[in-house]
Design an enzyme around this catalytic site. Structure first.
Site, short mmCIF file in Angstrom:
data_model
loop_
_atom_site.label_atom_id
_atom_site.label_comp_id
_atom_site.label_asym_id
_atom_site.label_seq_id
_atom_site.Cartn_x
_atom_site.Cartn_y
_atom_site.Cartn_z
N HIS A 130 -18.22 -9.80 -1.89
CA HIS A 130 -18.55 -8.57 -1.16
C HIS A 130 -18.52 -8.89 0.33
CE1 HIS A 130 -21.35 -5.43 0.34
NE2 HIS A 130 -21.08 -4.75 -0.76
N GLN A 210 -25.66 -8.22 -7.78
CA GLN A 210 -25.23 -7.63 -9.07
C GLN A 210 -25.65 -8.50 -10.25
OE1 GLN A 210 -23.99 -4.65 -9.18
NE2 GLN A 210 -23.41 -4.33 -7.05
N LYS A 233 -30.49 -2.01 -6.27
CA LYS A 233 -29.55 -2.23 -7.40
C LYS A 233 -30.34 -2.41 -8.68
CE LYS A 233 -26.11 -3.25 -4.39
NZ LYS A 233 -25.04 -2.32 -4.06
N1 PMP Z 1 -23.35 -8.20 -2.57
C1 PMP Z 1 -22.93 -7.48 -3.62
C2 PMP Z 1 -22.22 -8.18 -4.74
C3 PMP Z 1 -23.15 -6.12 -3.66
O1 PMP Z 1 -22.73 -5.40 -4.70
C4 PMP Z 1 -23.82 -5.50 -2.59
C5 PMP Z 1 -24.05 -4.00 -2.57
N2 PMP Z 1 -22.93 -3.25 -2.92
C6 PMP Z 1 -24.26 -6.29 -1.52
C7 PMP Z 1 -24.01 -7.63 -1.56
C8 PMP Z 1 -25.00 -5.71 -0.34
O2 PMP Z 1 -26.22 -5.20 -0.76
P1 PMP Z 1 -27.11 -4.35 0.27
O3 PMP Z 1 -26.21 -3.30 0.83
O4 PMP Z 1 -28.20 -3.80 -0.59
O5 PMP Z 1 -27.60 -5.29 1.30
#
Ligand code: PMP
Length: 413
Positions: A130, A210, A233
């Site tokens: 990500h 995740q 999440k």
């Molecule tokens: N890493 C992964 C694998 C994610 O799915 C996400 C959220 N889509 C994030 C990091 C970032 O999370 P946040 O926006 O809650 O900081």
């Protein structure tokens, strides 16, 4: 294929009833929510815990001598204890409360890596990551003259283990790796990868955004050094998260932000920083959200991570089984070990158009690059449509997705 259920036939209906947002119509259809990987819905217990605090207990934490401040502090610190237990940290001092995975990873990049990295050093990640597990490392590499290197993935969306191993050299100071890919659902074989890295003395950060909603996570058993995750999440409020870190590392790291609560003593000449974990928690925190986060942990534990994992796994199998029968479907991400997420394309329909047509039928999915542009580029795609599961989904939801896709196929025929 038989329809999957939780351990007892009533469990699924019971869980679904706990989530008020699921009981509504969208565009004239009962809502089917298949976007939990972006943000999961919240059960009544979480919503009520936040509301109760706001109504009855609201005050700032830590500094007050009055009753409301004591109550707020107790609830807030109680959430930290629940989170410690949830990931089996060896001490509550290892649970740094943050605004989410993104902040947790930035904290490690700036507080652990920035003082450590020298020109010639490397930070290693994978193509699955990500943006939150890419950009903070890019920034710190630019700041220090270190280099960001990336382990490739195969056509199924699995990390190429041999190439990852080849990239692990003494130049690598940190490996940043996702537990589960949010774009493709790939579950990385973390224990093996972490053991290989640790054998070479490489510090390992796991992006667990995740991971934690879908399976039991024991940070001590995993053997990593940092594990980052987000409350929203895992059925909690947005703007909440955790950085778990080994105490010995956190002790050595300088503060990431300055302000109230992270100090013991301040004068214009000198500041003495607070002890762990408060050294990393400057300013008034997200008190209400964190209390809700604690309630989300209670909820997950009452359903049971093993139950959730089994349920979602059979539901994912069912989804794949049904999807492949839809004419013109191409699955993106077919790893041997996958969790709760399925990306796909339907003929040459643009994912945004497909997502809109599904929404017209009450089916909520995610479309686009899923904040993981490099892995989309790896597959030569600007984006996909992604259906992601939560503990409250059922085979009926999958059946609704499939009929909505059939309709979309006809619309674009
Ligand atoms: N890493 C992964 C694998 C994610 O799915 C996400 C959220 N889509 C994030 C990091 C970032 O999370 P946040 O926006 O809650 O900081």
């Amino acid at each position: 294929m038989s329809q999957p259920r939780l351990n007892s036939p009533t469990d699924i209906a019971t869980c679904r009833d706990d989530f008020p947002a699921l009981h509504q119509e969208v565009n004239g259809h009962a809502l089917v929510y298949l976007d939990s990987a972006a943000s999961a819905q919240q059960p009544t217990t979480v919503i009520d815990a936040v509301a109760r605090y706001q109504r009855e207990d609201h005050a700032n934490v830590h500094r007050g001598v009055h009753t409301l401040s004591h109550r707020a502090t107790e609830l807030y610190e109680g959430a930290r204890d629940k989170l410690r237990d949830f990931v089996n940290a060896s001490s509550r001092t290892e649970i740094v409360l943050t605004s989410g995975t993104t902040e947790s990873i930035n904290l490690v990049a700036q507080s652990y890596c920035r003082p450590l990295l020298q020109p010639g050093d490397q930070v290693l990640i994978t193509w699955l990551e990500h943006h939150s597990n890419i950009v903070p490392w890019q920034l710190v590499c630019e700041q220090t003259g270190a280099e960001l290197i990336v382990a490739p993935v195969n056509d199924r969306g699995e990390v190429e283990r041999d190439q990852l191993r080849d990239l692990m050299t003494e130049r690598v100071k940190l490996l940043g790796i996702g537990h589960v890919s949010n774009a493709l659902g790939t579950i990385n074989p973390l224990s093996e990868i972490i053991a290989e890295a640790k054998n070479l003395g490489i510090t390992v950060l796991v992006d667990g955004a995740q991971g934690v909603p879908h399976m039991t996570v024991d940070v001590q058993a995993l053997g990593c050094d940092f594990y980052a995750f987000s409350g929203h999440k895992m059925y909690g409020p947005t703007g909440t998260g955790v950085l778990w870190g080994r105490e010995a590392l956190l002790e050595e790291m300088p503060p990431y932000k300055g302000g109230g609560d992270m100090i013991l003593e301040v004068s214009f000449d000198h500041t003495v920083f607070n002890e762990l974990p408060y050294k990393f928690e400057a300013g008034t925190p997200n008190i209400a959200g964190t209390i809700g986060f604690g309630a989300a942990v209670d909820y997950l534990q009452s359903v049971g991570l093993e139950n959730i994992h089994e349920h979602e796994k059979s539901l994912h199998d069912y989804m794949v089984h049904k999807l492949v029968d839809v004419d013109g479907i191409r699955l993106i991400g077919t790893a041997a070990d996958q969790a709760s997420v399925q990306s796909f394309l339907l003929n040459d329909i643009h994912p945004h158009d497909l997502g809109t047509i599904l929404d017209h039928q009450g089916v909520a999915v995610r479309t686009g690059h899923h904040c993981a542009m490099p892995v989309m580029q790896r597959f030569g795609l600007p984006g996909t449509t992604r259906a992601s599961l939560g503990l409250y989904n059922s085979s009926d939801d999958i059946d609704r997705l499939i009929s909505a896709l059939e309709k979309a196929r006809q619309v674009f025929a």
